[in-house]
Structure formats: C-alpha cells, structure tokens
Design a protein around this motif. Structure first.
Motif, PDB file in Angstrom:
ATOM      1  N   LYS A  74       0.837  -1.211   0.000  1.00 38.60           N
ATOM      2  CA  LYS A  74       0.000   0.000   0.000  1.00 38.60           C
ATOM      3  C   LYS A  74       0.871   1.260   0.000  1.00 38.60           C
ATOM      4  O   LYS A  74       0.565   2.228  -0.699  1.00 38.60           O
ATOM      5  N   ARG A 131       0.947   4.031  -3.027  1.00 35.62           N
ATOM      6  CA  ARG A 131       0.638   5.419  -2.669  1.00 35.62           C
ATOM      7  C   ARG A 131       1.726   6.348  -3.194  1.00 35.62           C
ATOM      8  O   ARG A 131       1.447   7.390  -3.787  1.00 35.62           O
ATOM      9  N   LYS A 159      -1.700  12.197  -6.906  1.00 33.83           N
ATOM     10  CA  LYS A 159      -2.758  11.770  -5.979  1.00 33.83           C
ATOM     11  C   LYS A 159      -2.091  11.024  -4.836  1.00 33.83           C
ATOM     12  O   LYS A 159      -1.674   9.877  -4.993  1.00 33.83           O
ATOM     13  N   ASP A 160      -1.987  11.672  -3.709  1.00 39.96           N
ATOM     14  CA  ASP A 160      -1.309  11.094  -2.551  1.00 39.96           C
ATOM     15  C   ASP A 160      -2.275  10.210  -1.768  1.00 39.96           C
ATOM     16  O   ASP A 160      -2.717  10.549  -0.675  1.00 39.96           O
ATOM     17  N   SER A 161      -2.618   9.076  -2.391  1.00 37.07           N
ATOM     18  CA  SER A 161      -3.538   8.141  -1.768  1.00 37.07           C
ATOM     19  C   SER A 161      -3.256   6.726  -2.264  1.00 37.07           C
ATOM     20  O   SER A 161      -2.666   6.525  -3.329  1.00 37.07           O
ATOM     21  N   THR A 167      -4.209   3.321  -3.915  1.00 35.03           N
ATOM     22  CA  THR A 167      -5.140   2.868  -4.942  1.00 35.03           C
ATOM     23  C   THR A 167      -4.952   1.375  -5.149  1.00 35.03           C
ATOM     24  O   THR A 167      -3.999   0.790  -4.614  1.00 35.03           O
ATOM     25  N   ARG A 221      -4.712  -4.058  -1.054  1.00 37.54           N
ATOM     26  CA  ARG A 221      -5.909  -3.268  -1.377  1.00 37.54           C
ATOM     27  C   ARG A 221      -6.933  -4.132  -2.102  1.00 37.54           C
ATOM     28  O   ARG A 221      -8.133  -4.019  -1.869  1.00 37.54           O
TER      29      ARG A 221
END
Length: 152
Positions: A48, A52, A61-63, A65, A96
């Motif tokens: 993860k 990220r 996009k600092d998330s 996926t 994820r």
C-alpha cells in the motif's frame, strides 16, 4: 502473451495463469494479434505504501489505490501495427485488492483478475474520464469477466 512478474511473493500459479488468460482475452476481444512470444505486459505487486508513493509521483494523488497502469502506446491502431508489443506496466496492490474483495463480497481471485482486466484496457487505450468512456470500458471488462466465467 508473456507476463513479466517482478514479485515472487505472489506464488499462486493458478492466479498468475488466470491473469495471463485474462490479458489474452482482452487482446483477442480488441483484435490485437498475438502469440506466446509477441505480446508482453509487466506486472508488479506492491505494498500500500509503494502504490501510494507511485500514485503521488505520477498522478499527483497522494492516496492508496488498487491498480495503476502505464501504457506504452497511444491507441489500438498503433498497437496493431507492431509485430512485437510490450503493452506497458501494471502495478497491483494485493493488500488493497483483498480489502476490496471483502468490501464487494467476492473472492480475492475475482478482484485480482478484474484489476488485471481493467489495467489491460487502459494499456489498450481505454479510459473512464467521462460517463460514455466509462460505460464502454465497463462493458468490455464485463464481457471479458463473463467469458472467463468469473461472474459477480
């Protein structure tokens, strides 16, 4: 089709075989000629945190996926004109995928295959930036999943 895997932690040969079959089904559906030696996709399995970081670096996009796709070609006509195709890179976060499988109430295997199919269509030039593109891509994904016998 050749799958170039970069992580020995995914040792489920049945899952890997099904991912390869899913990729080949996408190519066949799109009329891309291939054999065991003429098409290649790089598949990486990452944590993860790693996905990220990649998402932040390449998409701002600092998330976390589930999957990222990095195509080597712009469109299908370009792909079809090549005798040997290295379609690009697929980066999957198995952790994820496991969470999503639980959230959606289906198997981990189904989620991993769906992520592979989704990425293959990105590598083949499809996107889902507007409703029409999304509908087209989802219909193609559903067609492949049905052909593989992996139903909702």
């Amino acid at each position: 089709m050749i799958l170039v895997l970069n992580d020995e932690n995914i040792q489920d040969s049945g899952l890997i075989s099904l991912m390869k079959k899913a990729g080949e089904t996408c190519l066949r559906l799109e009329g891309v000629p291939f054999d065991d030696e003429s098409a290649e996709v790089s598949v990486s399995f990452v944590s993860k945190e790693e996905i990220r970081e990649i998402n932040a670096e390449y998409r701002d996009k600092d998330s976390v996926t589930d999957v990222l796709s990095f195509p080597q070609y712009e469109n299908l006509s370009e792909i079809r004109s090549e005798p040997y195709i290295c379609l690009g890179d697929v980066i999957i976060c198995p952790e994820r995928a496991a969470e999503q499988a639980e959230d959606y109430g289906h198997s981990y295997e189904r989620e991993m295959i769906y992520l592979m199919v989704h990425s293959m269509f990105h590598l083949l030039g499809y996107d889902h930036m507007d409703d029409e593109e999304k509908r087209i891509m989802r219909d193609k994904e559903e067609s492949v999943m049905n052909e593989l016998g992996i139903l909702r």
